[in-house]
Write an enzyme that holds these catalytic residues in place. Structure first.
Site, PDB file in Angstrom:
ATOM      1  CG  ASP A 111     -74.926  14.184  19.846  1.00  0.00           C
ATOM      2  OD1 ASP A 111     -74.912  13.050  19.197  1.00  0.00           O
ATOM      3  OD2 ASP A 111     -75.399  15.180  19.995  1.00  0.00           O
ATOM      4  CG  HIS A 293     -77.400   9.426  18.086  1.00  0.00           C
ATOM      5  ND1 HIS A 293     -75.745   9.527  18.239  1.00  0.00           N
ATOM      6  CD2 HIS A 293     -77.903  10.560  18.678  1.00  0.00           C
ATOM      7  CE1 HIS A 293     -76.025  10.558  18.059  1.00  0.00           C
ATOM      8  NE2 HIS A 293     -76.708  11.522  19.359  1.00  0.00           N
TER       9      HIS A 293
END
Length: 313
Positions: A111, A293
């Site tokens: 991320d 994610h």
């Protein structure tokens, strides 16, 4: 009250002064000095995000170095927004290598951590031996500054834009609903649905109902809740508030990433895959895991195995 990280596998931290701040750094495999791998968390995360990978990497012969980056955990949280620009964030990692006496290391990012690692390879190229990035592919520099670009495409409610255009508004909501926000955010198997109107992170912080299945146990969630209750969210959100500044800072930097790279996508992640990754990262291998994610926490064994297999190649 600080929640102790009571995992036998999770190391105790050391505070290390680098680049004008103090970073809280977790280490394993110190007996493998000379073979460093640095793991960089994203938002809103913590070094603890790598708890499943740390023991395996140490067992495989690596000196594993896992910082809470500036703005997180017990690391320094400077007041000045510009203290979180990409020059500072990459400078922290370069200085961390200096602290340990390393010329270079393998860097792993997830991320926002991936974004910092991509930029580290541009701004301090000689310090990066190999790259393994999760979730966030390399972002080529846009024609106009990033926030302006995103605002034109997604509008003012897009959370990157909102964080910049309405400073303090989202921070306050997240601070008031820390546990609910983190619990609602860290989910898997979330049913596909069109985006709600409004600002996604504020919506999550206020939502009574969490969709999908939790990724974190209550104890794991408590580690994150404790860390964000200690600092609030502003220092970590300030990373987003430097995106246009970063756009200017990267203006004259070579956009091509030359290091051997592994890109790991979550097949169900909302972040789209890059269609032209190999144009900018010519030495890249790409794999996808069947998850959302939070790749290394949703699919810990598969992620660890993918990293080790690639490094052994």
């Amino acid at each position: 009250m600080d929640t102790m990280i009571n995992s036998t596998e999770f190391p105790q931290p050391t505070m290390i002064a680098v680049n004008g701040v103090e970073l809280e750094v977790f280490e394993a495999g110190q007996e493998h000095r000379g073979n460093p791998i640095v793991l960089c968390h994203g938002w809103p995360e913590h070094a603890f995000a790598w708890r499943h990978q740390i023991p395996a990497l140490a067992a495989a012969g690596y000196h594993v170095i896992v910082p809470n980056q500036r703005g997180y955990g017990h690391s320094s949280c400077p007041e000045d927004v510009t203290a979180y620009d990409i020059a500072h964030l990459t400078g922290d990692l370069a200085a961390l290598l200096d602290h340990f006496g390393y010329d270079d290391a393998i860097f792993v990012g997830h991320d926002w951590g991936a974004n910092v690692v991509w930029s580290l390879a541009q701004l301090h190229s000689q310090r990066v031996r190999k790259i393994i990035n999760l979730a966030l592919p390399y972002q080529p520099r846009t024609e106009k500054p990033w926030i302006e670009f995103l605002e034109e495409i997604f509008g003012g409610d897009h959370y990157f834009v909102h964080f910049n255009r309405q400073p303090g508004v989202a921070d306050a909501v997240l601070d008031q609903n820390t546990k609910r926000f983190l619990n609602n955010l860290y989910r898997k198997n979330v049913p596909l649905a069109p985006p709600e109107p409004g600002m996604m992170m504020i919506n999550l912080a206020k939502a009574e109902l969490a969709f999908g299945d939790p990724i974190l146990t209550e104890d794991e969630l408590a580690v994150l809740v404790s860390a964000f209750k200690k600092n609030g969210f502003t220092s970590s959100i300030n990373w987003y508030r430097n995106m246009d500044r970063n756009w200017h800072l990267l203006a004259d930097v070579d956009p091509i990433i030359k290091q051997p790279t592994l890109m790991i996508y979550g097949e169900r992640d909302m972040i789209p895959k890059s269609e032209n990754l190999a144009d900018f990262v010519p030495n890249v291998d790409v794999i996808s895991l069947d998850c959302g994610h939070w790749i290394q926490q949703e699919k810990p064994e598969e992620t660890t195995q993918a990293i080790l297999n690639w490094l052994e190649k």
